[in-house]
Design an enzyme around this catalytic site. Structure first.
Site, PDB file in Angstrom:
ATOM      1  N   ASP A   8       0.558  -6.266 -12.590  1.00 57.02           N
ATOM      2  CA  ASP A   8       0.593  -6.555 -13.706  1.00 57.02           C
ATOM      3  C   ASP A   8       0.026  -5.816 -15.083  1.00 57.02           C
ATOM      4  O   ASP A   8      -0.877  -4.826 -14.283  1.00 57.02           O
ATOM      5  CB  ASP A   8       0.039  -8.007 -13.417  1.00 57.02           C
ATOM      6  CG  ASP A   8      -1.527  -8.042 -13.285  1.00 57.02           C
ATOM      7  OD1 ASP A   8      -2.315  -6.742 -13.026  1.00 57.02           O
ATOM      8  OD2 ASP A   8      -2.160  -9.493 -13.017  1.00 57.02           O
ATOM      9  N   CYS A  65      -2.689  -6.683  -8.692  1.00 52.13           N
ATOM     10  CA  CYS A  65      -2.671  -7.411  -9.871  1.00 52.13           C
ATOM     11  C   CYS A  65      -4.613  -7.172  -9.735  1.00 52.13           C
ATOM     12  O   CYS A  65      -4.738  -6.521  -9.101  1.00 52.13           O
ATOM     13  CB  CYS A  65      -2.409  -9.407  -9.631  1.00 52.13           C
ATOM     14  SG  CYS A  65      -3.005  -9.676  -8.279  1.00 52.13           S
ATOM     15  N   THR A  67      -6.836  -9.640  -8.286  1.00 51.10           N
ATOM     16  CA  THR A  67      -7.552  -9.567  -6.997  1.00 51.10           C
ATOM     17  C   THR A  67      -6.707  -9.132  -6.156  1.00 51.10           C
ATOM     18  O   THR A  67      -6.509  -9.094  -4.747  1.00 51.10           O
ATOM     19  CB  THR A  67      -7.472 -10.481  -6.430  1.00 51.10           C
ATOM     20  OG1 THR A  67      -6.743 -12.444  -6.807  1.00 51.10           O
ATOM     21  CG2 THR A  67      -8.790 -11.560  -8.180  1.00 51.10           C
ATOM     22  N   HIS A  98      -0.130  -5.718  13.723  1.00 51.01           N
ATOM     23  CA  HIS A  98      -0.033  -7.129  14.734  1.00 51.01           C
ATOM     24  C   HIS A  98       1.000  -8.196  14.637  1.00 51.01           C
ATOM     25  O   HIS A  98       1.308  -9.390  14.562  1.00 51.01           O
ATOM     26  CB  HIS A  98      -1.189  -8.070  14.272  1.00 51.01           C
ATOM     27  CG  HIS A  98      -2.542  -7.029  15.816  1.00 51.01           C
ATOM     28  ND1 HIS A  98      -3.628  -7.315  16.287  1.00 51.01           N
ATOM     29  CD2 HIS A  98      -2.557  -5.974  16.146  1.00 51.01           C
ATOM     30  CE1 HIS A  98      -4.541  -6.015  16.820  1.00 51.01           C
ATOM     31  NE2 HIS A  98      -3.182  -5.420  17.526  1.00 51.01           N
ATOM     32  N   HIS A 133       2.266  -9.651  19.223  1.00 49.09           N
ATOM     33  CA  HIS A 133       2.527  -9.921  18.602  1.00 49.09           C
ATOM     34  C   HIS A 133       3.421 -10.578  18.267  1.00 49.09           C
ATOM     35  O   HIS A 133       3.950 -11.050  16.563  1.00 49.09           O
ATOM     36  CB  HIS A 133       1.686  -8.551  17.838  1.00 49.09           C
ATOM     37  CG  HIS A 133       0.655  -8.479  18.513  1.00 49.09           C
ATOM     38  ND1 HIS A 133      -0.742  -8.925  17.467  1.00 49.09           N
ATOM     39  CD2 HIS A 133       0.296  -7.439  19.170  1.00 49.09           C
ATOM     40  CE1 HIS A 133      -1.434  -8.635  18.636  1.00 49.09           C
ATOM     41  NE2 HIS A 133      -1.500  -7.041  18.996  1.00 49.09           N
TER      42      HIS A 133
END
Length: 146
Positions: A8, A65, A67, A98, A133
């Site tokens: 963004d 972005c 965060t 994993h 996994h």
């Protein structure tokens, strides 16, 4: 290998740094992000990257972005995407080993460019371990189908 990238308005500079970093490592980048500093809606770009990965147009995706959270939420709405937000290299590596993550997210307001490079490198170099996994990743995919 093709990497879809999206960002963004808050992450243009970091996107360009990471784009150059992955291209120097031999990856082809498909840029789905904005290059404008005008406020924009991150879900648009997270979805574009998610759809590119889910369809096979790209092998992996990186979204950035402020965060990393918003972009990861948007990408994770696309069936087949396992996006993870990572602010340090260890989680990035284990998310591939994993959880078989196929989209990496981080925040331009959270990590600096050198840390972002370390996160990206660990993530790209890690491989899914399968085994115990794989059962858990299959369980995640079953949730999508409910």
């Amino acid at each position: 290998m093709k990497i879809a990238m999206g960002n963004d308005h808050s992450a243009i500079e970091l996107k360009n740094i990471i784009r150059e970093f992955v291209e120097e490592k031999g990856y082809e980048v498909i840029d789905f992000g904005t290059n404008s500093t005008e406020s924009c809606d991150y879900p648009v770009y997270g979805e574009k990257v998610g759809r590119a990965v889910a369809s096979g147009e790209a092998d992996l995706g990186i979204v950035i972005c402020g965060t990393g959270v918003g972009m990861s939420l948007a990408a994770n709405k696309v069936k087949g995407v396992r996006a993870c937000v990572c602010s340090e290299p260890y989680s990035a590596r284990l998310s591939r080993m994993h959880n078989n993550s196929n989209v990496l997210a981080f925040g331009a307001r959270v990590v600096g460019s050198e840390l972002a490079k370390m996160i990206t490198e660990e993530w790209l170099n890690a491989e899914f371990e399968g085994g115990r996994h794989e059962r858990r990743v299959n369980m995640l995919m079953e949730i999508e189908n409910r």
